[in-house]
Design a protein around this motif. Structure first.
Motif, short mmCIF file in Angstrom:
data_model
loop_
_atom_site.label_atom_id
_atom_site.label_comp_id
_atom_site.label_asym_id
_atom_site.label_seq_id
_atom_site.Cartn_x
_atom_site.Cartn_y
_atom_site.Cartn_z
N HIS A 100 0.84 -1.20 0.00
CA HIS A 100 0.00 0.00 0.00
C HIS A 100 0.88 1.25 0.00
CE1 HIS A 100 -3.27 2.71 1.01
NE2 HIS A 100 -2.63 3.12 2.07
N ILE A 101 0.52 2.22 -0.85
CA ILE A 101 1.31 3.46 -0.95
C ILE A 101 0.70 4.54 -0.07
CG2 ILE A 101 2.19 5.23 -2.50
CD1 ILE A 101 1.86 3.20 -4.79
N SER A 102 1.53 5.17 0.75
CA SER A 102 1.07 6.27 1.59
C SER A 102 1.94 7.50 1.31
CB SER A 102 1.09 5.89 3.07
OG SER A 102 0.41 6.87 3.84
N THR A 103 1.99 8.45 2.25
CA THR A 103 2.53 9.77 1.93
C THR A 103 3.25 10.42 3.09
OG1 THR A 103 1.86 12.02 1.29
CG2 THR A 103 0.28 10.75 2.54
N ASP A 104 4.13 11.36 2.75
CA ASP A 104 4.80 12.20 3.75
C ASP A 104 3.82 13.12 4.47
OD1 ASP A 104 4.77 13.30 0.98
OD2 ASP A 104 5.42 15.13 1.98
N LYS A 140 -4.67 -2.72 10.77
CA LYS A 140 -5.70 -3.37 11.60
C LYS A 140 -6.25 -4.63 10.96
CE LYS A 140 -10.28 -2.52 13.62
NZ LYS A 140 -11.38 -1.54 13.78
N ASN A 141 -6.37 -4.62 9.63
CA ASN A 141 -7.10 -5.69 8.95
C ASN A 141 -6.25 -6.76 8.29
OD1 ASN A 141 -10.19 -5.00 8.98
ND2 ASN A 141 -9.15 -3.05 8.61
N HIS A 142 -4.93 -6.53 8.19
CA HIS A 142 -4.11 -7.51 7.47
C HIS A 142 -2.66 -7.46 7.94
CE1 HIS A 142 -2.98 -10.33 4.55
NE2 HIS A 142 -2.83 -9.57 3.49
N PRO A 143 -2.17 -8.54 8.55
CA PRO A 143 -0.78 -8.53 9.05
C PRO A 143 0.27 -8.59 7.93
CG PRO A 143 -1.77 -10.68 9.39
CD PRO A 143 -2.88 -9.79 8.92
N LEU A 144 -0.09 -9.13 6.78
CA LEU A 144 0.88 -9.30 5.70
C LEU A 144 0.86 -8.07 4.80
CD1 LEU A 144 0.19 -13.02 4.70
CD2 LEU A 144 1.63 -12.12 6.54
N HIS A 145 1.54 -7.01 5.23
CA HIS A 145 1.49 -5.77 4.47
C HIS A 145 2.84 -5.04 4.48
CE1 HIS A 145 0.70 -4.24 8.62
NE2 HIS A 145 1.52 -3.29 8.20
N TYR A 146 3.07 -4.32 3.40
CA TYR A 146 4.10 -3.28 3.35
C TYR A 146 3.38 -1.98 3.06
CZ TYR A 146 7.69 -6.92 2.75
OH TYR A 146 8.51 -8.01 2.91
N ILE A 147 3.64 -0.97 3.86
CA ILE A 147 3.14 0.38 3.61
C ILE A 147 4.33 1.23 3.22
CG2 ILE A 147 2.08 2.43 4.61
CD1 ILE A 147 0.50 0.53 6.47
N LEU A 148 4.29 1.77 2.01
CA LEU A 148 5.42 2.55 1.50
C LEU A 148 5.03 4.03 1.48
CD1 LEU A 148 8.26 1.83 0.32
CD2 LEU A 148 7.26 2.22 -1.93
N ARG A 149 5.62 4.81 2.38
CA ARG A 149 5.38 6.26 2.38
C ARG A 149 6.34 6.92 1.41
NH1 ARG A 149 5.36 6.82 8.89
NH2 ARG A 149 3.17 6.27 9.31
N TRP A 209 7.47 -7.31 7.51
CA TRP A 209 6.28 -6.53 7.20
C TRP A 209 6.28 -5.22 7.97
CZ3 TRP A 209 4.42 -8.86 3.21
CH2 TRP A 209 4.40 -10.26 3.12
N GLY A 210 5.58 -4.22 7.46
CA GLY A 210 5.47 -2.96 8.20
C GLY A 210 5.53 -1.73 7.31
N ILE A 211 5.81 -0.60 7.94
CA ILE A 211 5.87 0.69 7.26
C ILE A 211 7.31 1.00 6.86
CG2 ILE A 211 5.51 3.19 7.53
CD1 ILE A 211 3.29 2.56 9.50
N TYR A 212 7.49 1.51 5.64
CA TYR A 212 8.80 1.91 5.15
C TYR A 212 8.71 3.26 4.46
CZ TYR A 212 10.34 -2.88 6.04
OH TYR A 212 10.65 -4.07 6.65
N HIS A 213 9.77 4.05 4.59
CA HIS A 213 9.86 5.32 3.88
C HIS A 213 10.72 5.14 2.63
CE1 HIS A 213 9.01 7.92 7.72
NE2 HIS A 213 7.97 7.23 7.30
N TYR A 214 10.30 5.78 1.53
CA TYR A 214 11.07 5.72 0.29
C TYR A 214 10.89 7.04 -0.46
CZ TYR A 214 12.97 4.37 -4.18
OH TYR A 214 13.75 4.32 -5.31
#
Length: 293
Positions: A100-104, A140-149, A209-214
């Motif tokens: 999932h793509i997120s933001t600064d 909350k809904n899925h443990p198998l995730h990468y969130i890329l900010r 798994w988790g949140i990463y900044h790029y």
């Protein structure tokens, strides 16, 4: 490996479809734009995922109109929170990893220094708040995730700062550009490549798994970014001359949504965990101009 991409007509989604053609990834990518898959519709999400049976889902769909979000609050939350929640919930049911793509913009920009993944988010506008809500829904809904900010995204497709500057550079001899907001431009193709690299390693490495900044490798102001855009545009014969760029403050350019003064992201976690390079945005800018010739 089969990867399903939502938001396939956007900046990153379009690059994902292009990058997937490279033999080095050896993946099949199916792309769905909003007209074919509205992620806010849980029935559509279930139907498409059940039909395609992907190994990985990359959510590149987002509401990104920062200023309009202050008025279109319900729409922003529907796409940026409810959509990711729908994807995460059904991906969890099917045990499909979700990128999932997120933001600064989840940060308020008041920190001195680059933002790490461990810093507490504090978005100031509806866009940032809705994107943070989307992150939380995925977690909350899925443990198998990468969130890329990511931050300050530009590329060959969609609407972005580079396209706006080139258009204005053709129309005006002088421009006023904010100089007290700092960040690192990020080439959309580099984001796409990073997401694919994360996706293809999932089968062999699933404990990170988790949140990463790029983001880009060199921070700059919008004013500085504009100057480099014009210089490269002239070198590539996109512009016949470069306009004068006047530096102004954020207060001199009021907008409906408050922008963070500091959008610089600390990317040590992703470079150390996955041995990935940051986005060389100046090279990416050259690629964009070459594509436009």
């Amino acid at each position: 490996m089969k990867i399903l991409v939502t938001g396939a007509n956007g900046q990153v989604g379009s690059e994902l479809l292009q990058a997937a053609l490279a033999i080095k990834y050896n993946v099949e990518v199916v792309g769905y734009g909003r007209s074919l898959l509205d992620i806010t519709d849980i029935d559509q999400v279930k139907s498409i995922l059940a039909k395609e049976k992907p190994n990985v889902v990359i959510n590149a769909a987002a509401y990104t109109a920062v200023d309009k979000a202050e008025e279109e609050i319900n729409l922003a939350y529907a796409i940026n929170e409810k959509g990711p929640e729908n994807l995460a919930s059904f991906c969890n049911e099917l045990s499909i990893p979700l990128l999932h793509i997120s933001t600064d913009y989840v940060f308020d920009g008041s920190k001195i220094g680059a933002y790490a993944e461990t810093d507490v988010p504090n978005p100031t506008g509806i866009y940032g708040k809705s994107k943070l809500a989307g992150e939380q829904a995925v977690i909350k809904n899925h443990p198998l995730h990468y969130i890329l900010r990511v931050a300050w995204v530009f590329g060959e497709f969609g609407n972005n700062f580079v396209k706006t500057m080139v258009r204005l550079g053709k129309e005006r001899e002088q421009l006023r550009v904010v100089a007290d907001q700092k960040g690192a431009p990020t080439y959309a193709k580099d984001i796409a490549e990073t997401l694919l690299k994360l996706a293809v390693q999932i089968n062999s490495q699933t404990s990170n798994w988790g949140i990463y900044h790029y983001c880009g490798d060199t921070p700059i102001s919008w004013h500085g970014f504009a100057q480099i855009i014009f210089e490269q545009a002239k070198q590539n014969n996109i512009l016949t001359s470069t306009p004068k760029v006047l530096a102004i403050t954020t207060k001199e350019y009021p907008t409906p949504a408050e922008r963070p003064l500091n959008s610089i992201l600390n990317c040590d976690k992703i470079t150390q965990t996955f041995k990935l390079d940051l986005s060389n945005w100046q090279a990416g800018l050259g690629n964009v101009f070459n594509a436009w010739k």
